[in-house]
Structures are given as structure tokens and as C-alpha cells.
Design an enzyme around this catalytic site. Structure first.
Site, PDB file in Angstrom:
ATOM      1  N   ARG A 256      -7.627  -0.629   1.212  1.00 56.28           N
ATOM      2  CA  ARG A 256      -8.275  -1.827   0.775  1.00 56.28           C
ATOM      3  C   ARG A 256      -8.315  -1.940  -0.650  1.00 56.28           C
ATOM      4  O   ARG A 256      -8.441  -2.681  -1.494  1.00 56.28           O
ATOM      5  CB  ARG A 256      -9.399  -2.422   1.512  1.00 56.28           C
ATOM      6  CG  ARG A 256     -10.319  -1.536   1.662  1.00 56.28           C
ATOM      7  CD  ARG A 256     -11.253  -1.777   2.920  1.00 56.28           C
ATOM      8  NE  ARG A 256     -10.554  -1.389   4.201  1.00 56.28           N
ATOM      9  CZ  ARG A 256     -11.249  -1.311   5.383  1.00 56.28           C
ATOM     10  NH1 ARG A 256     -12.517  -2.068   5.562  1.00 56.28           N
ATOM     11  NH2 ARG A 256     -10.508  -1.048   6.381  1.00 56.28           N
TER      12      ARG A 256
ATOM     13  N   LYS B  85     -10.166  12.949   7.961  1.00 54.52           N
ATOM     14  CA  LYS B  85      -9.781  12.520   9.308  1.00 54.52           C
ATOM     15  C   LYS B  85      -9.735  13.892  10.276  1.00 54.52           C
ATOM     16  O   LYS B  85      -9.542  14.872   9.693  1.00 54.52           O
ATOM     17  CB  LYS B  85      -8.190  11.975   9.080  1.00 54.52           C
ATOM     18  CG  LYS B  85      -8.411  10.870   8.705  1.00 54.52           C
ATOM     19  CD  LYS B  85      -6.652  10.251   8.710  1.00 54.52           C
ATOM     20  CE  LYS B  85      -6.855   8.790   7.902  1.00 54.52           C
ATOM     21  NZ  LYS B  85      -7.322   7.824   9.005  1.00 54.52           N
TER      22      LYS B  85
ATOM     23  N   ASP C 164      -2.646  10.320   3.593  1.00 59.08           N
ATOM     24  CA  ASP C 164      -4.151   9.768   3.561  1.00 59.08           C
ATOM     25  C   ASP C 164      -4.995  10.916   4.332  1.00 59.08           C
ATOM     26  O   ASP C 164      -5.053  10.911   5.803  1.00 59.08           O
ATOM     27  CB  ASP C 164      -4.131   8.440   4.217  1.00 59.08           C
ATOM     28  CG  ASP C 164      -5.645   7.814   4.433  1.00 59.08           C
ATOM     29  OD1 ASP C 164      -6.508   8.660   3.904  1.00 59.08           O
ATOM     30  OD2 ASP C 164      -5.563   6.942   5.181  1.00 59.08           O
TER      31      ASP C 164
ATOM     32  N   ASP D 123     -12.284   6.886   3.562  1.00 57.97           N
ATOM     33  CA  ASP D 123     -10.841   6.637   4.453  1.00 57.97           C
ATOM     34  C   ASP D 123     -10.640   5.318   4.627  1.00 57.97           C
ATOM     35  O   ASP D 123      -9.598   4.692   5.082  1.00 57.97           O
ATOM     36  CB  ASP D 123     -11.130   7.285   5.827  1.00 57.97           C
ATOM     37  CG  ASP D 123      -9.973   7.318   6.485  1.00 57.97           C
ATOM     38  OD1 ASP D 123      -8.697   7.496   6.062  1.00 57.97           O
ATOM     39  OD2 ASP D 123     -10.101   7.793   7.872  1.00 57.97           O
TER      40      ASP D 123
ATOM     41  N   GLU E  10      -9.521   3.458   2.357  1.00 59.16           N
ATOM     42  CA  GLU E  10      -8.896   3.582   0.897  1.00 59.16           C
ATOM     43  C   GLU E  10      -7.645   2.468   0.592  1.00 59.16           C
ATOM     44  O   GLU E  10      -7.783   2.164  -0.464  1.00 59.16           O
ATOM     45  CB  GLU E  10      -8.317   5.032   0.681  1.00 59.16           C
ATOM     46  CG  GLU E  10      -6.957   5.445   0.969  1.00 59.16           C
ATOM     47  CD  GLU E  10      -6.728   5.143   2.521  1.00 59.16           C
ATOM     48  OE1 GLU E  10      -7.942   5.293   3.272  1.00 59.16           O
ATOM     49  OE2 GLU E  10      -5.772   4.828   2.727  1.00 59.16           O
TER      50      GLU E  10
ATOM     51  N   LYS F 265       0.620  -1.199   0.028  1.00 62.43           N
ATOM     52  CA  LYS F 265      -0.018  -0.232   0.028  1.00 62.43           C
ATOM     53  C   LYS F 265       0.806   1.037   0.082  1.00 62.43           C
ATOM     54  O   LYS F 265       1.923   1.319   0.963  1.00 62.43           O
ATOM     55  CB  LYS F 265      -0.981  -0.056   1.244  1.00 62.43           C
ATOM     56  CG  LYS F 265      -1.717   1.350   1.434  1.00 62.43           C
ATOM     57  CD  LYS F 265      -2.578   1.268   2.909  1.00 62.43           C
ATOM     58  CE  LYS F 265      -3.078   2.714   3.027  1.00 62.43           C
ATOM     59  NZ  LYS F 265      -3.954   2.595   4.241  1.00 62.43           N
TER      60      LYS F 265
HETATM   61  N1  BES Z   1      -4.141   4.668   6.822  1.00 64.46           N
HETATM   62  C1  BES Z   1      -5.238   4.397   7.670  1.00 64.46           C
HETATM   63  C2  BES Z   1      -5.053   3.538   8.886  1.00 64.46           C
HETATM   64  C3  BES Z   1      -3.889   3.974   9.833  1.00 64.46           C
HETATM   65  C4  BES Z   1      -4.502   4.438  11.241  1.00 64.46           C
HETATM   66  C5  BES Z   1      -2.652   3.687   9.622  1.00 64.46           C
HETATM   67  C6  BES Z   1      -3.782   4.564  12.024  1.00 64.46           C
HETATM   68  C7  BES Z   1      -1.780   4.351  10.397  1.00 64.46           C
HETATM   69  C8  BES Z   1      -2.133   4.591  11.818  1.00 64.46           C
HETATM   70  C9  BES Z   1      -6.281   3.820   6.816  1.00 64.46           C
HETATM   71  O1  BES Z   1      -6.628   4.169   5.526  1.00 64.46           O
HETATM   72  C10 BES Z   1      -7.760   4.304   7.427  1.00 64.46           C
HETATM   73  O2  BES Z   1      -7.970   5.259   7.546  1.00 64.46           O
HETATM   74  N2  BES Z   1      -8.525   3.117   8.048  1.00 64.46           N
HETATM   75  C11 BES Z   1      -9.987   3.427   8.630  1.00 64.46           C
HETATM   76  C12 BES Z   1     -10.579   2.480   8.298  1.00 64.46           C
HETATM   77  C13 BES Z   1     -12.094   2.563   8.749  1.00 64.46           C
HETATM   78  C14 BES Z   1     -12.625   3.711   7.869  1.00 64.46           C
HETATM   79  C15 BES Z   1     -12.915   1.380   8.316  1.00 64.46           C
HETATM   80  C16 BES Z   1      -9.550   3.155  10.299  1.00 64.46           C
HETATM   81  O3  BES Z   1      -8.788   2.497  10.616  1.00 64.46           O
HETATM   82  O4  BES Z   1     -10.030   4.142  10.958  1.00 64.46           O
HETATM   83 ZN    ZN Z   2      -4.719   4.707   4.778  1.00 65.44          ZN
HETATM   84 MN    MN Z   3      -7.521   6.067   5.360  1.00 67.80          MN
END
Ligand code: BES
Ligand code: ZN
Ligand code: MN
Length: 499
Positions: free
Chosen positions: A347, A273, A266, A343, A345, A261
Site C-alpha cells: 500500500r 515474515k 517481500d 510488511d 508495504e 505493485k
Molecule cells: N505481499 C503480502 C501479501 C501476500 C500474502 C501476498 C500472501 C501473497 C500471498 C503483503 O505485502 C503483506 O505482507 N501483507 C500483510 C499486511 C499486514 C501486515 C497488515 C499481510 O497480509 O499479512
Molecule cells: Zn507484499
Molecule cells: Mn508485505
């Protein structure tokens, strides 16, 4: 990278020496200290109640052969416990003292303790270099809190200089790979975006036997990568997919595919966020950096294996062209996805990267690295990565490698009940679970929908471990490159099991 060399005796210019003490407070290798100095060090250690446990150091200045030198005493614990990893940690423990000192050359006493001194020196060198990594290219002025180290040469005493140097070819390729991963990760997102990142990858492999193909948005549109493209459509820079192929001597074997990835930033997109700590999302390309670095390492080490890397590079931004919650996209696999949260994204990016890797290369094994979920940080913190796999043998090989690498992973379950949670009433799937928890597992279930029949697959969620606030045994604070050491051990074991 700090120059490391091997020698049979201490160079004249060395004004720092490193010697070792075990937990019985016995000086282990005395080549560097005469008897008077040994007695002096012993007294000082007694006075300071130095225990000789592994990882502890003490630094003294004293006169030795009418020169003032710095003596770094490093504890090594039990000599019987000196595994390669323990030796790496000992190497790491000395680098702080040496980098904060005034001397330019340091010499390290031989330490074999039963094993080969040459291998031990390599392990200690690896540890010292891993811990001694610095990202200071944007510091333009001398400042007391970020002083550039004076140390410019680290010499290890060995019995067989040539053997140590031959071994160091592999060691240094490994260390260079970790450095590359960390530097890619540490770069801010205004410098490293999908376009500049793709250029950088071309540069990395310009002189190595790794072919690099870059797919731009036009190419990806043609291939039907609607999932990846949807994520990048709000960004002012073009999304990219970079495909790397390394063919070792076992070229005819079906390859191992590494997929990463590479979200260079992000924001969350329209599902934006919160502001607090959003800067941490520059690390969201961490998995892709592990893939790029591992390919560099394998090529430099002349690995016998056939390994391909596929990284999806995108920037997840909110804008007038950004993807909206509720949009339905069609992935390269033909499966449709209802994007309920922009968010989630990673996946989406991986679904097309995984599919492309399998369609193009027909790999027998696929391993993906991704900073995929916040939920894995809740579960495992910043010490352990999450492992998900459809194949016990692969999971066990990765688990063993992770122990040897000091990059812990822990396996989570996958099953049909979690998978069902990803069904959408109006598309083949949705990109988030129903909110009943298990966010890392539902994310992995989503990915598994893009894994083809008979492919052994492992997904490693490195969201918590890619950066470290306080540093670790083998890493300073900042980007860790977590995953490269794991891959180094994985392929080393793979080598010996295959030949
Ligand atoms: N890049 C984030 C995951 C992340 C969180 C990486 C904290 C490093 C530190 C990912 O893209 C994300 O935002 N995931 C969301 C998914 C949710 C919306 C289902 C998450 O984990 O909050
Ligand atoms: Zn992400
Ligand atoms: Mn994200």
C-alpha cells in the site's frame, strides 16, 4: 510460444490428430478420420466408457491410411454450450496429451458448432497455448519429470484460412501478454530485481509505440515519494518507478491508468515474515507484471485507447538501512503515514504510484493490481480475486469481463467506518488496521485515500490468484498471469461500447 497455424486440409506430416466427441457420444467433425477409423474410435470409446463431457480426453494409436497415428479424442459436452470460454477450455484440454506425446505436428479437426469455425479455432488455440505455457529456462538437463515437449506445430483446420489468421493476430498478442506476465512473475528475485526489471521493461517496449520513462531514487526523492522510497531503503538495489504510455487513435481521451505493485521480493522488512513459504514472495510483483503485459498487448493489438501504466518496483528487505516500525513517512500526496508494520508495504508503494499516475496523466479511470493482502487469500483462496471500487459502473464492467475471462473477481465493501480505522493519532494515517479483521478492506481504504476526486477507481487484490499450486483450466502450475485475460476482455468490451 508453440507455433500455431491454420489450414484447409490436414498436412501430410501430421502424426497426431485431434477429433471431438459430444456428450451424446457423437463424433462432431469427421474430416480427419475415414469411416474405418471412425468405427474403430467409436469401439474404443465404448470400451473405455468415454462420456464426451467437456475437458475429458482419450488418446489412441492406430493405423490410418497406412500410417501409425495418434488420435486424441476430446469431449466437448453439449455443442449448444460452446461459448468462447468453453472452446478455450477444450483447447486447453488437448495440450497435455499432445505435449507428452512423441509427434511433432498435430492437426485439430474443425469445430464451429453453430459459430464461426475461424473464431472457434482461435479460441481453442488460445486455450491450448495458455495451458501449454512452460517455464523451463533453468532446467539444464533432460529429466523424465520435466521433458521438453516434442510438439512443434499445431494446425487448426478451418474454412477461411485468411480470416483465421487475421483473428490470430489479436489472439496471439493476448497470449504473448499472458506469457510475458507469467515469465516476469516466475523469474526468481535474484534475477528480477527493481533495476533489472526496469531494464527488462525498456526492452519489452523498445519496438512498440509505448513510451517508457524510468524514475530512479533521485527522481522519486525530488517528487516527494517518501512512502515508496521508505519500503526500498533497506535494499541493496535502487527502487524504480516505470511509467508507460500508449496512445491509440483516441489519444485525446483522458487515459485509463493501470497501476501495479511491483515488490520483487517481500521479506516483510524489519517486521520480517516467517521462513516457511517465504519464497512465495517472489510473486509479490505480480500486479506490475499484469500492467506491463497489458500495455504490450494493447500496443500489439493496435488498441484505439489511451492507456498508461505505472509500476512501483521495490525490494522489501531488512537491513541496517531499512525502515523501522513506527517510522513516519511523507507520501507524494503530502499525506503522512505512520508505518506500524513494514510488511504492509504494498500500500505504501501504491500510494505514491497511484498519486503519480493521477497527477501526471489526469486519468478518468484507475485500475490497480496488487498482491496486497494475506487476508484476501483467507477469504477467497486461489480461485477468486478481490475487487474494491468507488464506482459501480466500473465494478460491473470488470465483473462482466472477469466472467468472460474465467478470472473470477468478487466485490468487497468500502465505507467510512473501515476508513476511520486507518487514522493514526500522530500522523494522517497508519499503514495497518486496528487488528479487528477485514485486512483486505482496510488495505483498500488506505489506497482510497490516494484517489483523487471524480476518478473512477478499482483495486484488484490478486494475492491469492497470482500463482497456482496445481494449475487451472487455462494455466499450468506456477505463475498464472491472472489479470491479463481480465484486461483483454475488459478492453474488448470497452472497444465495442465506445465505438
Ligand atoms: N505481499 C503480502 C501479501 C501476500 C500474502 C501476498 C500472501 C501473497 C500471498 C503483503 O505485502 C503483506 O505482507 N501483507 C500483510 C499486511 C499486514 C501486515 C497488515 C499481510 O497480509 O499479512
Ligand atoms: Zn507484499
Ligand atoms: Mn508485505
Amino acid at each position: 510460444m508453440l507455433p500455431v497455424s491454420f489450414a484447409l486440409s490436414a498436412p501430410e506430416v501430421a502424426a497426431s490428430v485431434v477429433v471431438f466427441y459430444d456428450e451424446d457420444k457423437v463424433l462432431v467433425a469427421d474430416k480427419l478420420l475415414d469411416s474405418a477409423a471412425q468405427a474403430l474410435v467409436s469401439d474404443l470409446l465404448q470400451k473405455d466408457d468415454f462420456k464426451g463431457s467437456s475437458g475429458k480426453t482419450a488418446t489412441y494409436k492406430m493405423a490410418l491410411k497406412d500410417k501409425i497415428i495418434t488420435v486424441v479424442v476430446a469431449g466437448i459436452g453439449k455443442t449448444s454450450d460452446l461459448t468462447p470460454l468453453a472452446l478455450q477450455k477444450i483447447g486447453a484440454s488437448i495440450i497435455g496429451a499432445l505435449q507428452s506425446g512423441q509427434e511433432t505436428t498435430a492437426v485439430v479437426a474443425p469445430l464451429g458448432a453453430g459459430g464461426s469455425i475461424e473464431y472457434a479455432a482461435n479460441d481453442m488455440a488460445a486455450g491450448a497455448l495458455l495451458k501449454g505455457y512452460r517455464f523451463d529456462k533453468y532446467i539444464t538437463k533432460e529429466r523424465p519429470d520435466v521433458k521438453k515437449p516434442k510438439l512443434s506445430s499445431l494446425v487448426f483446420l478451418v474454412n477461411d484460412k485468411k480470416a483465421a489468421e487475421v483473428c490470430f493476430e489479436k489472439t496471439s498478442a493476448f497470449v504473448r501478454a499472458v506469457y510475458l506476465a507469467r515469465t516476469l512473475q516466475n523469474e526468481p528475485s535474484n534475477i528480477l530485481n527493481p533495476e533489472t526489471y526496469a531494464e527488462k521493461i525498456k526492452e519489452v517496449f523498445a519496438k512498440l509505440p509505448v513510451s517508457v520513462k524510468v524514475l530512479g531514487e533521485k527522481d522519486m526523492k525530488k517528487l516527494g515519494m517518501g512512502a515508496l522510497l521508505g519500503v526500498g531503503q533497506g535494499s541493496a538495489v535502487e527502487s524504480q518507478m516505470v511509467v508507460m504510455e500508449y496512445r491509440g487513435s483516441k489519444t485525446n481521451d483522458a487515459p485509463i491508468a493501470l497501476v501495479g505493485k511491483g515488490v520483487t521480493f517481500d521479506t516483510g522488512g524489519i517486521s520480517i515474515k516467517p521462513a516457511a513459504n517465504m519464497e512465495d514472495m517472489k510473486w509479490d510483483m505480480g500486479g506490475s507484471a499484469v500492467v506491463v503485459a497489458t500495455l504490450q498487448m494493447l500496443a500489439e493489438q493496435k488498441s484505439p485507447f489511451h492507456v498508461v501504466g505505472v509500476v512501483g518496483l521495490v525490494e522489501n528487505m531488512p537491513s541496517g538501512t531499512a525502515q523501522r516500525p513506527g517510522d513516519i513517512v511523507t507520501s507524494m500526496s503530502g499525506q503522512t503515514i505512520e508505518v506500524l508494520n513494514t510488511d504492509a508495504e504494498g500500500r505504501l508503494v501504491l500510494s505514491d504510484a497511484l498519486w503519480y499516475a493521477q497527477e501526471t496523466f489526469k486519468p478518468k479511470t484507475v485500475i490497480d493490481f496488487a498482491t496486497l493482502t494475506g487476508a484476501i487469500v483467507v477469504a477467497l483462496g486461489d480461485l477468486t480475486a478481490g475487487l474494491f471500487s468507488n464506482n459501480d459502473k466500473l465494478a460491473e464492467a470488470l465483473f462482466a469481463a472477469s466472467n468472460d475471462a474465467n478470472e473470477p473477481i468478487w466485490r468487497f465493501p468500502l465505507n467510512e467506518e473501515y476508513n476511520k480505522d486507518m487514522n493514526s493519532p500522530i500522523a494522517d494515517m497508519r499503514n495497518i488496521g486496528s487488528g479487528r479483521g477485514a485486512g483486505s478492506i482496510t488495505a483498500a481504504q488506505f489506497l482510497q485515500r490516494f484517489i483523487q476526486k471524480d476518478v473512477a477507481w478499482a483495486h484488484i487484490d490478486i494475492a491469492g490468484v497470482t500463482a497456482s499450486k496445481n494449475g487451472k483450466d487455462l494455466a499450468p502450475k506456477g505463475a498464472t498471469g491472472f489479470g491479463v485475460h481480465l484486461m483483454e476482455r475488459f478492453f474488448a468490451a470497452y472497444s465495442s461500447s465506445q465505438s
